[in-house]
Design a protein around this motif. Sequence first.
Motif, PDB file in Angstrom:
ATOM      1  N   ARG A  49       0.473  -1.425  -0.081  1.00 47.70           N
ATOM      2  CA  ARG A  49       0.056  -0.434   0.219  1.00 47.70           C
ATOM      3  C   ARG A  49       0.751   1.455   0.194  1.00 47.70           C
ATOM      4  N   LYS A  50       1.609   1.401   0.127  1.00 54.39           N
ATOM      5  CA  LYS A  50       2.973   2.582   0.161  1.00 54.39           C
ATOM      6  C   LYS A  50       3.933   2.626  -0.885  1.00 54.39           C
ATOM      7  N   MET A  51       3.678   1.363  -1.237  1.00 53.38           N
ATOM      8  CA  MET A  51       4.310   2.062  -2.867  1.00 53.38           C
ATOM      9  C   MET A  51       3.086   2.038  -4.419  1.00 53.38           C
ATOM     10  N   SER A  52       4.250   2.530  -5.233  1.00 54.78           N
ATOM     11  CA  SER A  52       3.240   2.997  -6.122  1.00 54.78           C
ATOM     12  C   SER A  52       2.819   1.774  -7.090  1.00 54.78           C
ATOM     13  N   ALA A  53       1.536   2.156  -7.386  1.00 59.11           N
ATOM     14  CA  ALA A  53       1.369   1.652  -8.825  1.00 59.11           C
ATOM     15  C   ALA A  53       2.546   0.707  -9.518  1.00 59.11           C
ATOM     16  N   GLU A  54       3.150   2.097 -10.071  1.00 61.69           N
ATOM     17  CA  GLU A  54       4.424   1.297 -11.028  1.00 61.69           C
ATOM     18  C   GLU A  54       5.759   0.470  -9.830  1.00 61.69           C
ATOM     19  N   ALA A  55       5.646   0.837  -9.142  1.00 63.21           N
ATOM     20  CA  ALA A  55       6.859  -0.077  -8.335  1.00 63.21           C
ATOM     21  C   ALA A  55       6.353  -1.308  -7.411  1.00 63.21           C
ATOM     22  N   ARG A  56       4.743  -1.509  -7.297  1.00 63.69           N
ATOM     23  CA  ARG A  56       3.990  -2.824  -6.865  1.00 63.69           C
ATOM     24  C   ARG A  56       4.531  -3.942  -8.579  1.00 63.69           C
ATOM     25  N   ASP A  57       4.486  -2.560  -9.558  1.00 61.09           N
ATOM     26  CA  ASP A  57       4.539  -3.990 -10.699  1.00 61.09           C
ATOM     27  C   ASP A  57       5.434  -4.060 -11.428  1.00 61.09           C
ATOM     28  N   ARG A  58       6.680  -3.571 -11.094  1.00 63.50           N
ATOM     29  CA  ARG A  58       7.938  -3.552 -11.313  1.00 63.50           C
ATOM     30  C   ARG A  58       8.615  -4.992  -9.927  1.00 63.50           C
ATOM     31  N   ALA A  59       8.168  -4.771  -8.562  1.00 63.52           N
ATOM     32  CA  ALA A  59       8.305  -6.210  -7.353  1.00 63.52           C
ATOM     33  C   ALA A  59       7.904  -6.856  -7.818  1.00 63.52           C
ATOM     34  N   LEU A  60       6.216  -6.931  -8.702  1.00 62.04           N
ATOM     35  CA  LEU A  60       5.967  -8.171  -9.238  1.00 62.04           C
ATOM     36  C   LEU A  60       6.611  -9.234 -10.338  1.00 62.04           C
ATOM     37  N   ALA A  61       7.813  -7.665 -10.690  1.00 62.37           N
ATOM     38  CA  ALA A  61       8.178  -8.689 -12.344  1.00 62.37           C
ATOM     39  C   ALA A  61       9.738  -9.027 -11.558  1.00 62.37           C
ATOM     40  N   GLU A  62       9.835  -8.007 -10.767  1.00 59.77           N
ATOM     41  CA  GLU A  62      11.914  -8.523 -10.259  1.00 59.77           C
ATOM     42  C   GLU A  62      11.943  -9.893  -9.119  1.00 59.77           C
ATOM     43  N   PHE A  63      10.068 -10.102  -8.392  1.00 58.05           N
ATOM     44  CA  PHE A  63      10.033 -11.095  -7.368  1.00 58.05           C
ATOM     45  C   PHE A  63       9.058 -12.403  -8.072  1.00 58.05           C
ATOM     46  N   GLY A  64       9.418 -12.783  -9.070  1.00 54.48           N
ATOM     47  CA  GLY A  64       8.684 -13.200  -9.874  1.00 54.48           C
ATOM     48  C   GLY A  64       8.489 -14.920  -9.370  1.00 54.48           C
TER      49      GLY A  64
END
Length: 192
Positions: free
Chosen positions: A165-180
């Motif tokens: 919830r603290k992250m931007s939408a872009e950061a959440r998307d990037r986290a999902l891609a990087e920590f797949g």
Amino acid sequence: MSARLATVLAAIDAANAADPTTERDGATERPAALLYGERMSAETARLFPDASEHLRIAARGQHIERWRMPRASYPEGRAGYLAWRTAQAASHAERVGGMMAAAGYDAPDIDAVARLLRKEGIKRNPEMQRLEDVICFVFLRWYFADFAVQHDQEAVLRIVAKTARKMSAEARDRALAEFGDLPADLAEAIRG
């Protein structure tokens, strides 16, 4: 990198090198606060190569001398935690501000970094949001695994959801891609 930025980062590192708590970094034990600051800077450079000096200083100074104000010195529970966190943020802002002044930064620059360190303007200030994204990535990349094995699954999911919830939408998307390789329930918690 400007000379004054280099001076401030070196001053933060010197202060954090005194941390009596150590953490393993490869084959060596290093001061935990120093290592955290380095990780914050590395993640800032990776996520935001165009980061301002304000963001770079705030990232490095995020937990400056954090050990000097132990969590145990505040009451248990959420109210105690929030009071401790607020006091830490004010202390970090004051300490880093003094280093910036000594390096030749003016009051508006010092105030901008202080606001970041006090977490003012999350979701409203783009620089603050960038710092929060960096903090979340550092947690996920370097500290989440140890956290997860120390807590039950429900607590882990709750913390991951709060982090997301603290992250931007872009950061959440990037986290999902990087920590797949996250389990489905954790990935869902990051999606929000």
